[in-house]
Design a protein around this motif. Structure first.
Motif, PDB file in Angstrom:
ATOM      1  N   ARG A  91       0.839  -1.206   0.000  1.00  0.00           N
ATOM      2  CA  ARG A  91       0.000   0.000   0.000  1.00  0.00           C
ATOM      3  C   ARG A  91       0.870   1.251   0.000  1.00  0.00           C
ATOM      4  O   ARG A  91       0.642   2.183  -0.770  1.00  0.00           O
ATOM      5  CB  ARG A  91      -0.936  -0.006   1.211  1.00  0.00           C
ATOM      6  N   ARG A  92       1.920   1.269   0.833  1.00  0.00           N
ATOM      7  CA  ARG A  92       2.808   2.431   0.895  1.00  0.00           C
ATOM      8  C   ARG A  92       3.569   2.641  -0.416  1.00  0.00           C
ATOM      9  O   ARG A  92       3.903   3.757  -0.755  1.00  0.00           O
ATOM     10  CB  ARG A  92       3.793   2.305   2.056  1.00  0.00           C
ATOM     11  N   LEU A  93       3.823   1.541  -1.138  1.00  0.00           N
ATOM     12  CA  LEU A  93       4.490   1.657  -2.442  1.00  0.00           C
ATOM     13  C   LEU A  93       3.540   2.127  -3.537  1.00  0.00           C
ATOM     14  O   LEU A  93       3.973   2.398  -4.654  1.00  0.00           O
ATOM     15  CB  LEU A  93       5.107   0.305  -2.836  1.00  0.00           C
ATOM     16  N   GLY A  94       2.254   2.172  -3.220  1.00  0.00           N
ATOM     17  CA  GLY A  94       1.276   2.634  -4.190  1.00  0.00           C
ATOM     18  C   GLY A  94       0.787   1.552  -5.136  1.00  0.00           C
ATOM     19  O   GLY A  94       0.181   1.855  -6.164  1.00  0.00           O
ATOM     20  N   LEU A  95       1.030   0.284  -4.786  1.00  0.00           N
ATOM     21  CA  LEU A  95       0.560  -0.810  -5.636  1.00  0.00           C
ATOM     22  C   LEU A  95      -0.953  -0.963  -5.500  1.00  0.00           C
ATOM     23  O   LEU A  95      -1.496  -0.802  -4.409  1.00  0.00           O
ATOM     24  CB  LEU A  95       1.221  -2.132  -5.242  1.00  0.00           C
ATOM     25  N   SER A  96      -1.585  -1.295  -6.603  1.00  0.00           N
ATOM     26  CA  SER A  96      -3.009  -1.631  -6.528  1.00  0.00           C
ATOM     27  C   SER A  96      -3.135  -2.986  -5.847  1.00  0.00           C
ATOM     28  O   SER A  96      -2.166  -3.751  -5.762  1.00  0.00           O
ATOM     29  CB  SER A  96      -3.608  -1.706  -7.935  1.00  0.00           C
ATOM     30  N   GLU A  97      -4.332  -3.303  -5.377  1.00  0.00           N
ATOM     31  CA  GLU A  97      -4.547  -4.608  -4.760  1.00  0.00           C
ATOM     32  C   GLU A  97      -4.238  -5.717  -5.757  1.00  0.00           C
ATOM     33  O   GLU A  97      -3.629  -6.736  -5.408  1.00  0.00           O
ATOM     34  CB  GLU A  97      -5.987  -4.729  -4.262  1.00  0.00           C
ATOM     35  N   GLU A  98      -4.625  -5.514  -7.010  1.00  0.00           N
ATOM     36  CA  GLU A  98      -4.373  -6.512  -8.054  1.00  0.00           C
ATOM     37  C   GLU A  98      -2.866  -6.736  -8.261  1.00  0.00           C
ATOM     38  O   GLU A  98      -2.403  -7.867  -8.358  1.00  0.00           O
ATOM     39  CB  GLU A  98      -5.020  -6.064  -9.367  1.00  0.00           C
ATOM     40  N   ALA A  99      -2.105  -5.646  -8.297  1.00  0.00           N
ATOM     41  CA  ALA A  99      -0.652  -5.758  -8.479  1.00  0.00           C
ATOM     42  C   ALA A  99      -0.003  -6.432  -7.270  1.00  0.00           C
ATOM     43  O   ALA A  99       0.927  -7.233  -7.421  1.00  0.00           O
ATOM     44  CB  ALA A  99      -0.044  -4.380  -8.713  1.00  0.00           C
ATOM     45  N   ALA A 100      -0.496  -6.118  -6.084  1.00  0.00           N
ATOM     46  CA  ALA A 100       0.050  -6.739  -4.876  1.00  0.00           C
ATOM     47  C   ALA A 100      -0.232  -8.234  -4.873  1.00  0.00           C
ATOM     48  O   ALA A 100       0.642  -9.042  -4.537  1.00  0.00           O
ATOM     49  CB  ALA A 100      -0.552  -6.074  -3.633  1.00  0.00           C
ATOM     50  N   ARG A 101      -1.446  -8.629  -5.243  1.00  0.00           N
ATOM     51  CA  ARG A 101      -1.786 -10.053  -5.314  1.00  0.00           C
ATOM     52  C   ARG A 101      -0.941 -10.766  -6.376  1.00  0.00           C
ATOM     53  O   ARG A 101      -0.501 -11.898  -6.161  1.00  0.00           O
ATOM     54  CB  ARG A 101      -3.269 -10.242  -5.622  1.00  0.00           C
ATOM     55  N   ALA A 102      -0.718 -10.114  -7.502  1.00  0.00           N
ATOM     56  CA  ALA A 102       0.090 -10.714  -8.569  1.00  0.00           C
ATOM     57  C   ALA A 102       1.524 -10.941  -8.088  1.00  0.00           C
ATOM     58  O   ALA A 102       2.131 -11.975  -8.387  1.00  0.00           O
ATOM     59  CB  ALA A 102       0.074  -9.828  -9.819  1.00  0.00           C
ATOM     60  N   ALA A 103       2.052 -10.006  -7.323  1.00  0.00           N
ATOM     61  CA  ALA A 103       3.407 -10.161  -6.794  1.00  0.00           C
ATOM     62  C   ALA A 103       3.478 -11.353  -5.841  1.00  0.00           C
ATOM     63  O   ALA A 103       4.447 -12.128  -5.868  1.00  0.00           O
ATOM     64  CB  ALA A 103       3.854  -8.878  -6.093  1.00  0.00           C
ATOM     65  N   VAL A 104       2.455 -11.509  -5.011  1.00  0.00           N
ATOM     66  CA  VAL A 104       2.413 -12.652  -4.091  1.00  0.00           C
ATOM     67  C   VAL A 104       2.310 -13.956  -4.877  1.00  0.00           C
ATOM     68  O   VAL A 104       3.006 -14.928  -4.583  1.00  0.00           O
ATOM     69  CB  VAL A 104       1.240 -12.525  -3.089  1.00  0.00           C
ATOM     70  N   ALA A 105       1.442 -13.985  -5.883  1.00  0.00           N
ATOM     71  CA  ALA A 105       1.283 -15.196  -6.692  1.00  0.00           C
ATOM     72  C   ALA A 105       2.599 -15.585  -7.355  1.00  0.00           C
ATOM     73  O   ALA A 105       2.983 -16.757  -7.374  1.00  0.00           O
ATOM     74  CB  ALA A 105       0.190 -14.992  -7.741  1.00  0.00           C
TER      75      ALA A 105
END
Length: 126
Positions: A101-115
């Motif tokens: 969130r602090r990096l400004g990632l969207s929820e979708e981008a954050a989930r993609a990074a985790v995946a």
């Protein structure tokens, strides 16, 4: 009940990681119940044909993960790891979510990074 560990000398993982992974899996699956006393570092090292430092490194990692606990001279035992692992995973997830969130990632981008990270950690298609 006995500890069953097999070391693959030709395996991709280092021997200490093989020991760590096998004990962890046996503890989490219930094959090794909570309270099961593990062999001493030297005893397991001799049994597996490994250096004592190799087994000690695996035990330190397992203790750090909350899978085992050392009770001084009384020995090393399987801990109630499920709760500890769940707590640590939840804390890591919360930390990641806050950082994303602090990096400004969207929820979708954050989930993609985790995946992507999970695929890398667990192996794609395995």
């Amino acid at each position: 009940m006995t500890l069953n560990i097999t070391i693959d000398a030709e395996g991709a993982d280092a021997p200490y990681e093989q020991v760590r992974a096998q004990i962890s899996e046996q503890a989490r699956s219930g094959v090794l119940p909570v309270g099961f006393r593990l062999p001493t570092v030297r005893g397991l090292a001799e049994e597996l044909g490994l250096a004592a430092n190799t087994v000690a490194k695996a035990y330190r990692a397992l203790e750090s993960d909350g899978v085992i606990e050392t009770r001084g001279r009384n020995g090393t035992f399987v801990a109630a790891a499920g709760d500890a692992a769940a707590r640590q995973a939840a804390a890591a997830a919360a930390s990641y979510a806050d950082r994303a969130r602090r990096l400004g990632l969207s929820e979708e981008a954050a989930r993609a990074a985790v995946a992507d990270a999970l695929r890398a950690a667990y192996g794609a298609g395995e």
